[in-house]
Design a protein around this motif. Structure first.
Motif, short mmCIF file in Angstrom:
data_model
loop_
_atom_site.label_atom_id
_atom_site.label_comp_id
_atom_site.label_asym_id
_atom_site.label_seq_id
_atom_site.Cartn_x
_atom_site.Cartn_y
_atom_site.Cartn_z
N ARG A 194 0.84 -1.20 0.00
CA ARG A 194 0.00 0.00 0.00
C ARG A 194 0.87 1.26 0.00
N ARG A 195 1.97 1.18 0.68
CA ARG A 195 2.90 2.31 0.75
C ARG A 195 4.32 1.80 0.54
N VAL A 196 5.19 2.68 0.05
CA VAL A 196 6.59 2.30 -0.15
C VAL A 196 7.49 3.33 0.54
N VAL A 197 8.50 2.83 1.25
CA VAL A 197 9.50 3.70 1.86
C VAL A 197 10.85 3.37 1.20
N VAL A 198 11.44 4.36 0.56
CA VAL A 198 12.72 4.15 -0.12
C VAL A 198 13.84 4.68 0.77
N ALA A 199 14.76 3.78 1.14
CA ALA A 199 15.89 4.17 2.01
C ALA A 199 17.16 3.54 1.43
N THR A 200 17.49 3.94 0.21
CA THR A 200 18.55 3.26 -0.53
C THR A 200 19.90 3.97 -0.48
N GLY A 201 20.01 5.06 0.30
CA GLY A 201 21.31 5.71 0.48
C GLY A 201 21.94 6.18 -0.83
N TYR A 202 23.28 6.11 -0.92
CA TYR A 202 24.00 6.61 -2.10
C TYR A 202 25.27 5.81 -2.37
N TYR A 203 25.68 4.96 -1.47
CA TYR A 203 27.05 4.41 -1.55
C TYR A 203 27.25 3.42 -2.69
N ASP A 204 26.15 2.96 -3.30
CA ASP A 204 26.29 2.00 -4.40
C ASP A 204 26.62 2.68 -5.71
N THR A 264 4.66 11.49 -5.66
CA THR A 264 3.75 10.36 -5.89
C THR A 264 3.16 9.97 -4.54
N PRO A 265 1.88 10.23 -4.31
CA PRO A 265 1.29 9.93 -3.00
C PRO A 265 1.51 8.47 -2.61
N GLY A 266 1.94 8.29 -1.35
CA GLY A 266 2.15 6.93 -0.86
C GLY A 266 3.57 6.44 -1.00
N LEU A 267 4.41 7.21 -1.76
CA LEU A 267 5.81 6.82 -1.86
C LEU A 267 6.66 7.82 -1.06
N PHE A 268 7.37 7.29 -0.08
CA PHE A 268 8.17 8.10 0.83
C PHE A 268 9.65 7.82 0.56
N VAL A 269 10.48 8.87 0.65
CA VAL A 269 11.92 8.68 0.44
C VAL A 269 12.64 9.25 1.66
N VAL A 270 13.38 8.42 2.37
CA VAL A 270 13.99 8.83 3.65
C VAL A 270 15.50 8.65 3.63
N GLY A 271 16.19 9.43 4.52
CA GLY A 271 17.65 9.36 4.55
C GLY A 271 18.24 10.06 3.35
N SER A 272 19.49 9.73 3.04
CA SER A 272 20.22 10.46 2.00
C SER A 272 19.71 10.17 0.59
N ALA A 273 18.87 9.14 0.41
CA ALA A 273 18.43 8.74 -0.93
C ALA A 273 17.74 9.87 -1.69
N GLY A 274 17.05 10.76 -0.96
CA GLY A 274 16.28 11.81 -1.65
C GLY A 274 17.04 13.11 -1.80
N PHE A 275 18.30 13.14 -1.40
CA PHE A 275 19.02 14.42 -1.30
C PHE A 275 20.19 14.55 -2.25
N ALA A 276 20.12 13.87 -3.37
CA ALA A 276 21.07 14.03 -4.47
C ALA A 276 22.50 14.30 -3.97
N GLY A 277 23.05 15.51 -4.27
CA GLY A 277 24.45 15.76 -3.93
C GLY A 277 24.68 16.17 -2.50
N LYS A 278 23.63 16.25 -1.70
CA LYS A 278 23.80 16.73 -0.32
C LYS A 278 24.13 15.59 0.62
N THR A 279 25.01 14.70 0.17
CA THR A 279 25.31 13.51 0.98
C THR A 279 25.98 13.88 2.30
N ASN A 280 26.55 15.10 2.38
CA ASN A 280 27.19 15.47 3.66
C ASN A 280 26.23 16.21 4.58
N GLN A 281 24.97 16.26 4.20
CA GLN A 281 23.98 16.93 5.06
C GLN A 281 22.97 15.96 5.64
#
Ligand SMILES: Cc1cc2nc3c(=O)[nH]c(=O)nc-3n(C[C@H](O)[C@H](O)[C@H](O)COP(=O)(O)OP(=O)(O)OC[C@H]3O[C@@H](n4cnc5c(N)ncnc54)[C@H](O)[C@@H]3O)c2cc1C
Length: 339
Positions: free
Chosen positions: A130-140, A292-309
């Motif tokens: 029903r809902r998706v939480v994306v927490a895929t970071g950046y290190y890959d 997209t309603p129902g899709l959440f992005v958490v942690g650094s995954a949603g912050f493009a180049g701001k990996t140090n923030q």
């Protein structure tokens, strides 16, 4: 209309079992939501890939999730402490985690979302949530230099440890924390280290206790450094370096570490056309819900180049806020269905 969910319809599918994804899973469990965590590698796979003897720059309380205390014998936890801690938390909470299962695509669906996965045995699979939480970071996803020889065997975008490089010529490309830590560790491991830095100086974000150490090694000549320069070719036993004035020279090199940063890779969400800010960060509301309603992005995954923030310290709270919102939304939905 049957309310019983079909076998693979979860309330929440969490993509990524890093510290932030695990925090989301604990919140789901405590909210009574059905959930599954999918990781293409092992639990906290990114931390597993970190330099072997790295130490975190924050203290243990800032890395804790689910109010599980992180106990270490030293000020700053190291990689081994973190692997042990997150593994134990996942076991103690008996979290529902599918390791070695990568999510290859997410599509909108009547029930919410369909997730296409590649399981450990390589067999493609599909599940619904029903809902998706994306927490895929950046290190890959390392930032590639786009130069010839970058795919050869004597270069890597990931540093592990110094031991195999004793007595060898090693070139370190980069000016941030990863490059600084690797250059010092390699030098102390007996390698002949040369740094190549595009900018006139090291990055200002270098940890305050590392900077003077590195600057003194460069000043005394223990570590060579070429500023305002860039590597333009990776050869068998030399790299070609170009100075700002366009002239080039060859640097004897047995191995090169290109530690030039990483960026989130959200290509598996391409079907959803998520709205982005001009700086490529995703458009997210205060609960980290995307366009997209129902899709959440958490942690650094949603912050493009701001990996140090965005890191564990604050990313874990993103997860809690997102799951609180999901709980509110699904409670509202269940009520609706009950009437
Ligand atoms: C050397 C170094 C030192 C650091 N030190 C600190 C520190 O001291 N304090 C701090 O707070 N932060 C620190 N950070 C940053 C911190 O580690 C990251 O911000 C943090 O790991 C982010 O957690 P996350 O759960 O969002 O992502 P990650 O930990 O990157 O986890 C993402 C997970 O998603 C999985 N994944 C990715 N794509 C897919 C897919 N398509 N399908 C399935 N699974 C997928 C990966 O395998 C991975 O396990 C450091 C980072 C580095 C590189």
């Amino acid at each position: 209309m049957s309310l019983a969910p079909p076998s693979d319809l979860f309330d929440v599918a969490i993509v990524g079992a890093g510290p932030v994804g695990l925090a989301a899973a604990i919140s789901c469990k405590r909210a009574g939501l059905s959930y599954v965590v999918l990781d293409k590698g092992c639990v906290v796979n990114a931390i597993f890939e970190y330099p072997t003897y790295m130490s975190f720059f924050t203290t243990a309380p800032e890395l804790e999730i689910g109010n599980h205390p992180m106990v270490t014998g030293h000020d700053k936890p190291d990689r081994r402490d973190a692997l042990m801690y997150y593994r134990l938390v996942a076991q103690r909470e008996a979290l529902n985690i599918e390791q070695y299962t990568s999510v290859t695509a997410v599509h909108a669906a009547p029930a919410g979302f369909t997730l296409e996965t590649n399981r450990r045995d390589g067999i493609p699979d599909v599940l619904e949530a029903r809902r998706v939480v994306v927490a895929t970071g950046y290190y890959d996803n390392p930032l590639h230099l786009g130069i010839s020889g970058e795919d050869s065997a004597n270069i890597s975008h990931y540093y592990t440890e110094a031991h195999p490089f004793m007595g060898l010529n090693v070139t370190v490309i980069g000016a941030g924390n990863s490059a600084a830590d690797a250059a010092l560790d390699l030098w102390r491991g007996g390698a002949k280290v040369t740094m190549v830095v595009r900018a006139p100086d090291l990055k200002s974000t270098i940890k305050y206790w590392v900077r003077p150490d590195l600057e003194n090694r460069i000043k005394e000549g223990s570590i060579a450094a070429h500023f305002n320069s860039r590597v333009v070719d990776i050869g068998q036993d030399v790299v070609t370096v170009e100075r700002q004035d366009g002239t080039t020279f060859e640097l004897p090199t047995h191995f090169t570490f290109a530690l030039t940063g990483y960026r989130p890779d959200l290509s598996f969400l391409s079907d959803l056309n998520l709205a982005q800010e001009p700086d490529a960060c995703l458009v997210l509301d205060e609960q980290y819900e995307s366009s997209t309603p129902g899709l959440f992005v958490v942690g650094s995954a949603g912050f493009a180049g701001k990996t140090n923030q965005v890191f564990i310290e604050n990313g874990r709270h993103h997860a809690e806020a997102a799951v609180a919102e999901i709980t509110r939304q699904l409670a509202g939905r269940a009520e609706l269905l009950a009437h």
